[in-house]
Write a protein that holds these residues in place. Structure first.
Motif, PDB file in Angstrom:
ATOM      1  N   ALA A  87       1.067  -0.982  -0.049  1.00 36.74           N
ATOM      2  CA  ALA A  87       0.155   0.477  -0.459  1.00 36.74           C
ATOM      3  C   ALA A  87       1.164   0.758   0.285  1.00 36.74           C
ATOM      4  O   ALA A  87       1.007   2.009  -0.547  1.00 36.74           O
ATOM      5  N   ALA A  88       2.542   1.118   0.933  1.00 39.55           N
ATOM      6  CA  ALA A  88       2.653   2.178   0.904  1.00 39.55           C
ATOM      7  C   ALA A  88       3.190   2.994  -0.291  1.00 39.55           C
ATOM      8  O   ALA A  88       3.708   4.021  -1.173  1.00 39.55           O
ATOM      9  N   ILE A  89       4.429   1.635  -1.307  1.00 38.31           N
ATOM     10  CA  ILE A  89       4.266   1.822  -2.533  1.00 38.31           C
ATOM     11  C   ILE A  89       3.636   2.201  -3.212  1.00 38.31           C
ATOM     12  O   ILE A  89       3.375   3.175  -4.603  1.00 38.31           O
ATOM     13  N   ILE A  90       2.375   1.863  -3.635  1.00 37.09           N
ATOM     14  CA  ILE A  90       1.495   2.398  -4.577  1.00 37.09           C
ATOM     15  C   ILE A  90       1.046   2.959  -3.796  1.00 37.09           C
ATOM     16  O   ILE A  90       0.787   4.505  -5.305  1.00 37.09           O
ATOM     17  N   ALA A  91       1.167   3.647  -3.115  1.00 39.43           N
ATOM     18  CA  ALA A  91       0.942   5.028  -2.575  1.00 39.43           C
ATOM     19  C   ALA A  91       2.330   6.520  -3.317  1.00 39.43           C
ATOM     20  O   ALA A  91       1.643   7.571  -4.060  1.00 39.43           O
ATOM     21  N   LEU A  92       3.375   5.224  -2.694  1.00 38.67           N
ATOM     22  CA  LEU A  92       4.436   6.771  -3.124  1.00 38.67           C
ATOM     23  C   LEU A  92       4.142   6.700  -4.837  1.00 38.67           C
ATOM     24  O   LEU A  92       4.403   7.721  -5.761  1.00 38.67           O
ATOM     25  N   LEU A  93       4.295   5.483  -5.686  1.00 42.29           N
ATOM     26  CA  LEU A  93       3.747   5.640  -7.160  1.00 42.29           C
ATOM     27  C   LEU A  93       2.891   6.352  -7.586  1.00 42.29           C
ATOM     28  O   LEU A  93       2.859   7.367  -8.784  1.00 42.29           O
ATOM     29  N   GLY A  94       1.822   6.267  -7.087  1.00 38.46           N
ATOM     30  CA  GLY A  94       0.773   6.764  -6.691  1.00 38.46           C
ATOM     31  C   GLY A  94       1.309   8.923  -6.988  1.00 38.46           C
ATOM     32  O   GLY A  94       0.008   9.751  -7.531  1.00 38.46           O
ATOM     33  N   ASN A  95       1.921   9.705  -6.299  1.00 40.74           N
ATOM     34  CA  ASN A  95       2.879  11.084  -7.057  1.00 40.74           C
ATOM     35  C   ASN A  95       2.716  11.253  -8.241  1.00 40.74           C
ATOM     36  O   ASN A  95       2.183  12.186  -8.539  1.00 40.74           O
ATOM     37  N   GLY A 129       3.730   6.629   4.197  1.00 36.07           N
ATOM     38  CA  GLY A 129       3.973   5.732   5.210  1.00 36.07           C
ATOM     39  C   GLY A 129       3.035   5.628   6.390  1.00 36.07           C
ATOM     40  O   GLY A 129       2.564   4.848   6.161  1.00 36.07           O
ATOM     41  N   SER A 130       1.671   6.735   6.244  1.00 39.34           N
ATOM     42  CA  SER A 130       0.290   6.935   7.192  1.00 39.34           C
ATOM     43  C   SER A 130      -0.501   5.763   6.338  1.00 39.34           C
ATOM     44  O   SER A 130      -0.665   5.273   6.804  1.00 39.34           O
ATOM     45  N   VAL A 131      -0.375   5.478   4.545  1.00 41.02           N
ATOM     46  CA  VAL A 131      -1.470   4.552   3.989  1.00 41.02           C
ATOM     47  C   VAL A 131      -0.341   3.664   4.018  1.00 41.02           C
ATOM     48  O   VAL A 131      -2.018   2.325   5.110  1.00 41.02           O
ATOM     49  N   GLY A 132       0.479   3.351   4.218  1.00 41.38           N
ATOM     50  CA  GLY A 132       0.802   1.533   5.260  1.00 41.38           C
ATOM     51  C   GLY A 132       0.650   1.900   5.889  1.00 41.38           C
ATOM     52  O   GLY A 132       0.102   0.271   6.080  1.00 41.38           O
ATOM     53  N   LEU A 133       1.064   1.926   6.530  1.00 41.03           N
ATOM     54  CA  LEU A 133       0.640   1.753   8.494  1.00 41.03           C
ATOM     55  C   LEU A 133      -0.855   1.193   8.654  1.00 41.03           C
ATOM     56  O   LEU A 133      -1.325   0.763   9.771  1.00 41.03           O
ATOM     57  N   ALA A 134      -1.461   2.177   8.151  1.00 46.90           N
ATOM     58  CA  ALA A 134      -3.057   1.983   8.124  1.00 46.90           C
ATOM     59  C   ALA A 134      -3.646   0.404   7.840  1.00 46.90           C
ATOM     60  O   ALA A 134      -4.545   0.018   8.427  1.00 46.90           O
ATOM     61  N   GLY A 150      -9.525  -0.346   0.180  1.00 46.27           N
ATOM     62  CA  GLY A 150     -10.727   0.680  -0.820  1.00 46.27           C
ATOM     63  C   GLY A 150     -10.497   1.890  -0.814  1.00 46.27           C
ATOM     64  O   GLY A 150     -10.466   2.631  -1.689  1.00 46.27           O
ATOM     65  N   LEU A 151     -10.803   2.961   0.263  1.00 48.24           N
ATOM     66  CA  LEU A 151     -10.883   3.977   0.828  1.00 48.24           C
ATOM     67  C   LEU A 151      -9.611   4.946   1.051  1.00 48.24           C
ATOM     68  O   LEU A 151      -9.748   5.484   0.932  1.00 48.24           O
ATOM     69  N   LEU A 152      -8.135   4.411   1.213  1.00 41.23           N
ATOM     70  CA  LEU A 152      -7.523   4.674   1.561  1.00 41.23           C
ATOM     71  C   LEU A 152      -6.426   5.137  -0.169  1.00 41.23           C
ATOM     72  O   LEU A 152      -5.742   6.141   0.111  1.00 41.23           O
ATOM     73  N   GLY A 153      -6.712   4.408  -1.235  1.00 41.61           N
ATOM     74  CA  GLY A 153      -6.239   4.920  -2.577  1.00 41.61           C
ATOM     75  C   GLY A 153      -5.628   6.168  -2.871  1.00 41.61           C
ATOM     76  O   GLY A 153      -4.696   6.889  -3.576  1.00 41.61           O
ATOM     77  N   LEU A 154      -7.078   7.028  -2.641  1.00 40.84           N
ATOM     78  CA  LEU A 154      -7.138   8.501  -3.786  1.00 40.84           C
ATOM     79  C   LEU A 154      -6.103   9.300  -2.724  1.00 40.84           C
ATOM     80  O   LEU A 154      -5.930  11.122  -3.100  1.00 40.84           O
ATOM     81  N   VAL A 155      -5.356   9.143  -1.146  1.00 39.42           N
ATOM     82  CA  VAL A 155      -4.604   9.995  -0.634  1.00 39.42           C
ATOM     83  C   VAL A 155      -3.802  11.024  -1.355  1.00 39.42           C
ATOM     84  O   VAL A 155      -3.730  11.711  -1.481  1.00 39.42           O
ATOM     85  N   VAL A 156      -2.795  10.515  -1.980  1.00 42.00           N
ATOM     86  CA  VAL A 156      -1.909  11.422  -2.811  1.00 42.00           C
ATOM     87  C   VAL A 156      -2.486  11.882  -4.119  1.00 42.00           C
ATOM     88  O   VAL A 156      -1.717  13.226  -4.410  1.00 42.00           O
ATOM     89  N   ARG A 188     -11.384  -0.075  -6.812  1.00 41.81           N
ATOM     90  CA  ARG A 188      -9.718  -0.293  -6.643  1.00 41.81           C
ATOM     91  C   ARG A 188      -9.819  -1.526  -5.911  1.00 41.81           C
ATOM     92  O   ARG A 188      -8.919  -2.011  -6.327  1.00 41.81           O
ATOM     93  N   LEU A 189     -10.528  -2.500  -5.541  1.00 40.09           N
ATOM     94  CA  LEU A 189     -10.376  -3.385  -5.178  1.00 40.09           C
ATOM     95  C   LEU A 189     -10.432  -4.633  -6.248  1.00 40.09           C
ATOM     96  O   LEU A 189      -9.849  -6.253  -6.180  1.00 40.09           O
TER      97      LEU A 189
END
Length: 280
Positions: A87-95, A129-134, A150-156, A188-189
């Protein structure tokens, strides 16, 4: 600004589920020079981070199943840790994926260096980091993972494109993912499930296939073969899922906030951050 057309990476209109998945693949193809090298590096780091936990869990390649029931607690921790790291890696690449998606929506072409310029790296690292931890903590609770992922994918994407303060990005991301009956969260799921099947197939198929060929003693090379196979498929799956997040974010805004109408009425010369900002 006219619609860039149905063959564009991201047309300016609400999309079907199939079109969303296609748009994510097209976005990955367009931004592969940035996303794939980053994904390879992050996937290798993930394998190194998870290896000690795999040892504690008694999980062995290529399937990484535990050796016995006495290590089930460690194995459950391994599953949660894996959920958090991915989840953290996907979020980083989301930038960069989000910035590439925004450029595609506006009909621009971005050089690879531009996708990383002024990209709010500090805020992105904190958010990832926060998304990955959650997601990792939710993984410990079993079914709660589905909700968190499902809910945290759009944070970045929200953080990078919407112009909201950092502390408000998670709340807005959850609201966007929950709109229209949780449509973005469900898609997303769905995307994750599709890539999970591919990852399992390749992660297990490559070691077993090499064993059937009998070219060398696969058992002696089980660890490096399994690690390379998993890192390779993850290096494709993670940026693809990040691109899905990017197109989901923009499509949800078009579907529920009229972003496509705002863009069609915007005068020429308006900067991209102003066009996409939620509050102007």
């Amino acid at each position: 600004m006219s619609d860039v057309g149905p063959t564009a990476v991201l047309p300016r209109r609400p999309l079907t589920v199939g079109e969303l998945l296609d748009a994510a693949v097209l976005l990955l193809r367009d931004q592969a020079r940035v996303l794939l090298p980053l994904a390879v590096a992050l996937a290798l780091v993930e394998q190194a981070v998870l290896y000690p936990v795999r040892l504690l869990a008694g999980a062995h390649p290529p399937g990484w199943w535990p050796a016995g029931g006495e290590s089930f607690g460690w194995y459950w921790l391994l599953l949660a840790a894996g959920a958090g790291t991915e989840a953290a890696i996907i979020a980083l690449l989301g930038n960069p994926a989000a910035r590439g998606g925004a450029a595609a929506l506006l009909g621009h072409r971005r050089a690879p260096s531009e996708l990383l310029h002024e990209a709010r790296p500090g805020a992105t690292l904190l958010a990832a980091g926060s998304v990955g931890l959650a997601v990792g903590l939710a993984g410990l609770a079993g079914p709660a993972w589905f909700v968190a992922y499902g809910l945290l994918g759009l944070v970045v994407p929200v953080l990078v494109l919407d112009g909201v303060p950092t502390h408000r990005a998670p709340g807005r991301a959850i609201r966007l993912a929950g709109r229209v009956g949780g449509r973005a969260a469900a898609v997303r799921l769905l995307g994750y499930l599709g890539w999970w099947l591919v990852r399992v197939g390749i992660g297990l198929g490559v070691p077993y296939g090499l064993g059937l060929l009998d070219l060398f003693d696969v058992s002696a090379w089980a660890l490096p073969v399994a690690v390379v196979a998993q890192a390779a498929v993850n290096a494709l799956a993670y940026p693809a899922l990040a691109c899905l997040d990017a197109v989901l974010h923009l499509e949800t805004r078009m579907r529920t906030e009229g972003l496509d109408i705002r863009l069609s009425r915007a005068p020429a010369g308006v900067p991209e951050p102003v066009l996409l900002a939620v509050e102007r």
